[in-house]
Motif scaffolding. Structure first.
Motif: not given
Length: 268
Positions: A147, A176, A180-181, A184, A199, A243
């Motif tokens: 990150p 990201y 995490v991506c 999203w 974000d 992202p």
């Protein structure tokens, strides 16, 4: 990018190959002007008719990395590779202009999905390095950038349909992890893709920034990725929340880059 690009009209910028033929007209979202010499590795890829079409980065005196979409036959041809200038159209005495002797597109590139969106430009004549022109270090193989924040530089647009910016711009972006991506976008993200944005939104690349470098900061500075070409499904999709940018993460391609450099004299 396989499923990563599908059905993401709100969160991501969908690849529409028919738009690739259009000349990118735009500038970095949420950025500020770059300083002289700050991005001495940045190049402008230009077509004799359109002018600036994409960005790229110098990794050796005779080798530039960019997005494969920028060298796609459906895109305008790259007639000049301009280094040393912060300007998009104005010629300056210290800029150096080169042509491309050989285009090497990653064999796995898919212009529809943007898988392996990476091209190498071997120049007819090497650049002469100075305070305005130099190279950026490549990453080690298979290291993960996220990150860590990265800095994107380019001449692209605030939104589609807006004019390009004349001066080189820069913007710091969050990156990201794949997990995490995926949260999203609610779809699988290939490891070779670096997701970036913010974000809160308001920061990112846009049309005209394809092929431009994303670099790390601090003691371990290297080019982490090159921004993919991402035609826009709506007029306000640049710099949206999360992202919203997709890039080709170079650490996954180091072996291929070094092999091509050995074959074609890239000097790495």
């Amino acid at each position: 990018m396989n499923s990563f690009n599908n059905n993401l009209a709100v969160l991501l910028l969908i690849s529409i190959p028919s738009i690739i033929v259009a000349n990118p007209q735009s500038r970095i979202v949420g950025g500020e002007p770059a300083s002289p010499g700050e991005f001495s590795f940045q190049v402008s890829l230009r077509n004799s008719g359109f002018g600036h079409i994409c960005g790229g980065a110098i990794v050796s005196p005779s080798l530039v990395v960019t997005a494969a979409a920028c060298t796609d036959p459906r895109s305008p041809s790259i007639d000049e590779v301009v280094a040393g200038s912060l300007k998009r159209t104005e010629n300056v005495t210290w800029q150096q202009v080169r042509t491309v002797e050989r285009f090497v597109v990653h064999p796995g590139y898919n212009g529809t999905t943007l898988d392996n969106d990476l091209s190498l430009l071997f120049l007819t004549e090497p650049y002469e390095f100075n305070e305005n022109i130099s190279s950026i270090r490549l990453p080690s193989a298979y290291i993960e950038t996220a990150p860590k924040p990265v800095v994107l530089s380019g001449w692209g647009s605030i939104q589609y349909g807006e004019p390009m910016f004349e001066d080189l711009m820069k913007v710091t972006l969050d990156t990201y992890t794949d997990s995490v991506c995926e949260e999203w976008v609610e779809q699988y993200v290939r490891p070779e893709i670096l997701c970036s944005g913010a974000d809160e939104g308001g920061r990112g690349g846009c049309q005209g920034d394809a092929g431009s470098p994303l670099i790390t900061q601090g003691n371990n500075t290297y080019i982490a990725a090159v921004l993919s070409h991402f035609p826009c499904p709506r007029p306000d999709c640049c710099g949206i929340v999360g992202p919203n940018d997709q890039s080709t993460e170079l650490s996954f391609y180091i072996e291929w880059i070094l092999e091509q450099s050995r074959l074609y004299g890239g000097g790495l």
